[in-house]
Design a protein around this motif. Structure first.
Motif, PDB file in Angstrom:
ATOM      1  N   ARG A   1     -28.846  -7.551 -32.212  1.00 17.14           N
ATOM      2  CA  ARG A   1     -29.630  -7.228 -31.206  1.00 17.14           C
ATOM      3  C   ARG A   1     -29.597  -8.128 -29.936  1.00 17.14           C
ATOM      4  NH1 ARG A   1     -32.320  -2.606 -30.674  1.00 17.14           N
ATOM      5  NH2 ARG A   1     -33.922  -3.594 -29.382  1.00 17.14           N
ATOM      6  N   ARG A   2     -30.062  -9.274 -30.483  1.00 14.27           N
ATOM      7  CA  ARG A   2     -29.971 -10.609 -29.716  1.00 14.27           C
ATOM      8  C   ARG A   2     -29.883 -11.786 -30.335  1.00 14.27           C
ATOM      9  NH1 ARG A   2     -34.351 -12.047 -24.775  1.00 14.27           N
ATOM     10  NH2 ARG A   2     -33.468 -14.025 -24.300  1.00 14.27           N
TER      11      ARG A   2
ATOM     12  N   ILE B   1     -23.678  -1.947 -24.096  1.00 14.13           N
ATOM     13  CA  ILE B   1     -25.018  -2.518 -23.987  1.00 14.13           C
ATOM     14  C   ILE B   1     -25.243  -4.085 -24.094  1.00 14.13           C
ATOM     15  CG2 ILE B   1     -27.526  -2.109 -24.618  1.00 14.13           C
ATOM     16  CD1 ILE B   1     -26.627   0.714 -25.180  1.00 14.13           C
ATOM     17  N   ARG B   2     -24.489  -4.543 -25.125  1.00 13.66           N
ATOM     18  CA  ARG B   2     -24.844  -6.093 -25.442  1.00 13.66           C
ATOM     19  C   ARG B   2     -23.308  -6.566 -25.416  1.00 13.66           C
ATOM     20  NH1 ARG B   2     -28.242  -3.427 -28.399  1.00 13.66           N
ATOM     21  NH2 ARG B   2     -30.771  -3.969 -28.335  1.00 13.66           N
TER      22      ARG B   2
ATOM     23  N   ASP C   1     -26.568 -10.870 -26.093  1.00 16.35           N
ATOM     24  CA  ASP C   1     -27.285 -10.442 -25.065  1.00 16.35           C
ATOM     25  C   ASP C   1     -27.036  -9.339 -24.498  1.00 16.35           C
ATOM     26  OD1 ASP C   1     -30.020 -10.491 -23.799  1.00 16.35           O
ATOM     27  OD2 ASP C   1     -29.457 -12.304 -22.714  1.00 16.35           O
ATOM     28  N   TYR C   2     -28.015  -8.650 -23.732  1.00 17.92           N
ATOM     29  CA  TYR C   2     -27.708  -7.493 -22.891  1.00 17.92           C
ATOM     30  C   TYR C   2     -26.512  -7.613 -21.951  1.00 17.92           C
ATOM     31  CZ  TYR C   2     -31.551  -4.843 -24.404  1.00 17.92           C
ATOM     32  OH  TYR C   2     -32.709  -4.100 -25.266  1.00 17.92           O
TER      33      TYR C   2
ATOM     34  N   TYR D   1     -25.917  -3.590 -17.817  1.00 15.08           N
ATOM     35  CA  TYR D   1     -27.239  -2.556 -18.381  1.00 15.08           C
ATOM     36  C   TYR D   1     -28.789  -3.280 -18.064  1.00 15.08           C
ATOM     37  CZ  TYR D   1     -30.193  -0.677 -22.159  1.00 15.08           C
ATOM     38  OH  TYR D   1     -31.031   0.084 -22.536  1.00 15.08           O
ATOM     39  N   TYR D   2     -28.579  -4.242 -17.652  1.00 15.39           N
ATOM     40  CA  TYR D   2     -30.204  -4.752 -17.227  1.00 15.39           C
ATOM     41  C   TYR D   2     -30.607  -3.929 -15.892  1.00 15.39           C
ATOM     42  CZ  TYR D   2     -31.064  -9.042 -19.625  1.00 15.39           C
ATOM     43  OH  TYR D   2     -31.323  -9.864 -20.919  1.00 15.39           O
TER      44      TYR D   2
END
Length: 161
Positions: free
Chosen positions: A95-96, A145-146, A113-114, A118-119
């Motif tokens: 995920r991160r 997304i990431r 990261d994103y 997407y942010y």
């Protein structure tokens, strides 16, 4: 002999005490679902009904002079087994996984990261991409997304963050 205590007393103001913190966080969203179709029924555990289940660690260290170093490790989690969501890869920080340096200049972040694309929609999503607001349409457009090996820069909060 008197010179040693005087020397140590003179060095005391030069010592810098760093203050850091580490936080363990997460969400376990598991439910029971009953589905009946075509004369058959199934009752089973479900994962991530209203939010994505996850386990994470984040921390920061004050470096002095207004600088802070930080890290963020966040992994998807299966609430019924405690493993990662993908059995082939096991438990990983998909995920991160970032390290960062922040100060009056903003924040420089490195790692998984994103994406920048997407942010913006995520910032205005009242559901934060979970439950009814899952980013299915965003993914259908082919946008990731990431992304791994990312280098991201964020403006200071005084300029909008």
């Amino acid at each position: 002999m008197k010179k040693i205590p005087m020397l140590l007393a003179g060095m005391a103001p030069l010592c810098v005490l760093a203050q850091g913190s580490v936080t363990i966080f997460g969400v376990v969203d598991t439910g029971v679902a009953y589905v009946k179709a075509g004369g058959k029924s199934v009752t089973a555990l479900t994962n991530s009904g209203a939010s994505y289940s996850r386990l994470g660690f984040r921390g920061s260290e004050d470096l002095g002079g207004g600088l802070k170093a930080g890290f963020w490790l966040e992994a998807p989690l299966s609430g019924d087994t405690g493993q990662g969501l993908n059995p082939a890869t096991g438990f990983n920080f998909a995920r991160r996984a970032t390290v960062s340096l922040a100060g009056s200049f903003g924040e420089l972040r490195l790692g998984q990261d994103y994406t920048a694309s997407y942010y913006n929609p995520a910032w205005f999503d009242p559901f934060q991409g979970t439950g009814i607001g899952q980013p299915t349409a965003f993914m259908m457009l082919g946008s990731p997304i990431r992304i791994g090996n990312a280098v991201s820069y964020f403006l200071p909060r005084s300029l909008g963050g």
